[in-house]
Design a protein around this motif. Structure first.
Motif, PDB file in Angstrom:
ATOM      1  N   LYS A  21       0.810  -1.220   0.000  1.00  0.00           N
ATOM      2  CA  LYS A  21       0.000   0.000   0.000  1.00  0.00           C
ATOM      3  C   LYS A  21       0.841   1.266   0.000  1.00  0.00           C
ATOM      4  O   LYS A  21       0.436   2.292  -0.549  1.00  0.00           O
ATOM      5  N   PHE A  22       2.005   1.213   0.647  1.00  0.00           N
ATOM      6  CA  PHE A  22       2.808   2.420   0.824  1.00  0.00           C
ATOM      7  C   PHE A  22       4.231   2.196   0.317  1.00  0.00           C
ATOM      8  O   PHE A  22       4.808   1.130   0.513  1.00  0.00           O
ATOM      9  N   TRP A  23       4.769   3.227  -0.305  1.00  0.00           N
ATOM     10  CA  TRP A  23       6.063   3.123  -0.967  1.00  0.00           C
ATOM     11  C   TRP A  23       7.001   4.240  -0.524  1.00  0.00           C
ATOM     12  O   TRP A  23       6.609   5.402  -0.478  1.00  0.00           O
ATOM     13  N   ASP A  27      12.074   2.400  -2.442  1.00  0.00           N
ATOM     14  CA  ASP A  27      11.353   1.219  -2.942  1.00  0.00           C
ATOM     15  C   ASP A  27      11.127   1.338  -4.447  1.00  0.00           C
ATOM     16  O   ASP A  27      11.345   0.391  -5.210  1.00  0.00           O
ATOM     17  N   VAL A  28      10.663   2.512  -4.849  1.00  0.00           N
ATOM     18  CA  VAL A  28      10.381   2.749  -6.269  1.00  0.00           C
ATOM     19  C   VAL A  28      11.678   2.798  -7.068  1.00  0.00           C
ATOM     20  O   VAL A  28      11.783   2.224  -8.156  1.00  0.00           O
ATOM     21  N   SER A  29      12.674   3.477  -6.513  1.00  0.00           N
ATOM     22  CA  SER A  29      13.972   3.582  -7.184  1.00  0.00           C
ATOM     23  C   SER A  29      14.577   2.208  -7.436  1.00  0.00           C
ATOM     24  O   SER A  29      15.043   1.908  -8.544  1.00  0.00           O
ATOM     25  N   HIS A  53      -0.318  10.182  -3.348  1.00  0.00           N
ATOM     26  CA  HIS A  53      -0.478  10.864  -2.062  1.00  0.00           C
ATOM     27  C   HIS A  53       0.736  10.579  -1.188  1.00  0.00           C
ATOM     28  O   HIS A  53       1.283   9.473  -1.217  1.00  0.00           O
ATOM     29  N   GLN A  54       1.171  11.578  -0.412  1.00  0.00           N
ATOM     30  CA  GLN A  54       2.271  11.380   0.527  1.00  0.00           C
ATOM     31  C   GLN A  54       1.776  11.601   1.947  1.00  0.00           C
ATOM     32  O   GLN A  54       1.188  12.638   2.261  1.00  0.00           O
ATOM     33  N   LYS A  60       5.776   8.326   3.332  1.00  0.00           N
ATOM     34  CA  LYS A  60       5.627   7.301   2.304  1.00  0.00           C
ATOM     35  C   LYS A  60       4.518   7.704   1.328  1.00  0.00           C
ATOM     36  O   LYS A  60       3.646   8.503   1.650  1.00  0.00           O
ATOM     37  N   TYR A  61       4.565   7.094   0.144  1.00  0.00           N
ATOM     38  CA  TYR A  61       3.630   7.439  -0.924  1.00  0.00           C
ATOM     39  C   TYR A  61       2.632   6.307  -1.176  1.00  0.00           C
ATOM     40  O   TYR A  61       2.935   5.130  -0.961  1.00  0.00           O
TER      41      TYR A  61
END
Length: 243
Positions: A21-23, A27-29, A53-54, A60-61
């Motif tokens: 749910k949250f990144w 994590d994305v990189s 959303h942050q 986290k996003y």
């Protein structure tokens, strides 16, 4: 355009793992093998536009609420999804199992609408869930009704890189779908069976696949026959007016 492509990759990564749910930026990189500072700038831009959303405390996003708005617009604009829904409801009422409609999107089949089973043991389909056209019954039904002029090229493209994929077996399955008007396919890794059939327009063109997925533990011989009968009956008595 490269910036747009990278932003789309970020959104696809976040959307394709519903269990996460949250990144964090890292994590994305790491998931995209992208520079951390570039990833951070992209995610800040997406946040500023309301696409993601942050959280103020964790930083986290997550995917933003605007996705619901945009998704609603797309669903309202999609005539097959709206028109075929009564078929889904009827199939669900008859069988009580997860029912879904898929359409072709480039080399994928995409879940456009779904009604999930009420059983405790069930297979949940997500709207927007995608599979390659050759990876499931619904996609193979789509392939069966592609114009002959592009079918071979499409098959070659979607199985590219899969050295041991049996193309002749796929073509045989496609021929059987055309003859029978439906496909029944076991999914061993899910311990289930999927039943799929095509829905046509009033002009006789393929529009979508209507499918139902049933766990093997509830699939008796009589239920298999009943599912095929009901599915064929429903799609045979319905045509989509796409005008």
């Amino acid at each position: 355009m490269q910036v747009i492509d990278k932003a789309v990759e970020v959104l696809q990564l976040m959307a394709n793992d519903p269990s996460k749910k949250f990144w964090r930026v890292t994590d994305v990189s790491n998931g995209l093998d992208m520079n951390v500072s570039t990833t951070h700038r992209l995610m800040q831009s997406l946040r500023n536009s309301g696409i993601i959303h942050q959280d103020n405390s964790t930083k986290k996003y997550s995917l933003g609420i605007n996705f619901i708005y945009y998704g609603g617009i797309v669903r309202e604009m999609n005539i097959p999804g709206i028109v075929i829904y009564p078929l889904m409801q009827r199939l669900y009422d008859e069988l009580g199992e997860t029912v879904f409609v898929t359409i072709k999107d480039r080399d994928n089949c995409v879940v456009l609408e779904r009604i999930n089973s009420y059983h405790q043991l069930r297979f949940v389909k997500r709207i927007g869930e995608t599979l390659k056209l050759h990876e499931g019954a619904c996609g193979k039904v789509i392939l069966a009704y592609l114009p002959v002029s592009i079918l071979d090229r499409t098959i070659e493209r979607i199985v590219e890189g899969e050295e041991h994929y049996d193309i002749e077996k796929l073509k045989k399955t496609i021929s059987e779908v055309r003859e029978k008007g439906y496909l029944v396919e076991e999914v061993p890794k899910m311990d289930s069976t999927t039943f799929s059939a095509p829905v046509f327009s009033v002009e006789g063109n393929y529009v979508a696949s209507l499918s139902v997925v049933i766990p093997k533990c509830r699939l008796t011989e009589s239920k298999t026959s009943e599912t095929i009968r009901v599915l064929k009956e429903i799609v045979a008595g319905f045509m989509v007016d796409t005008v």
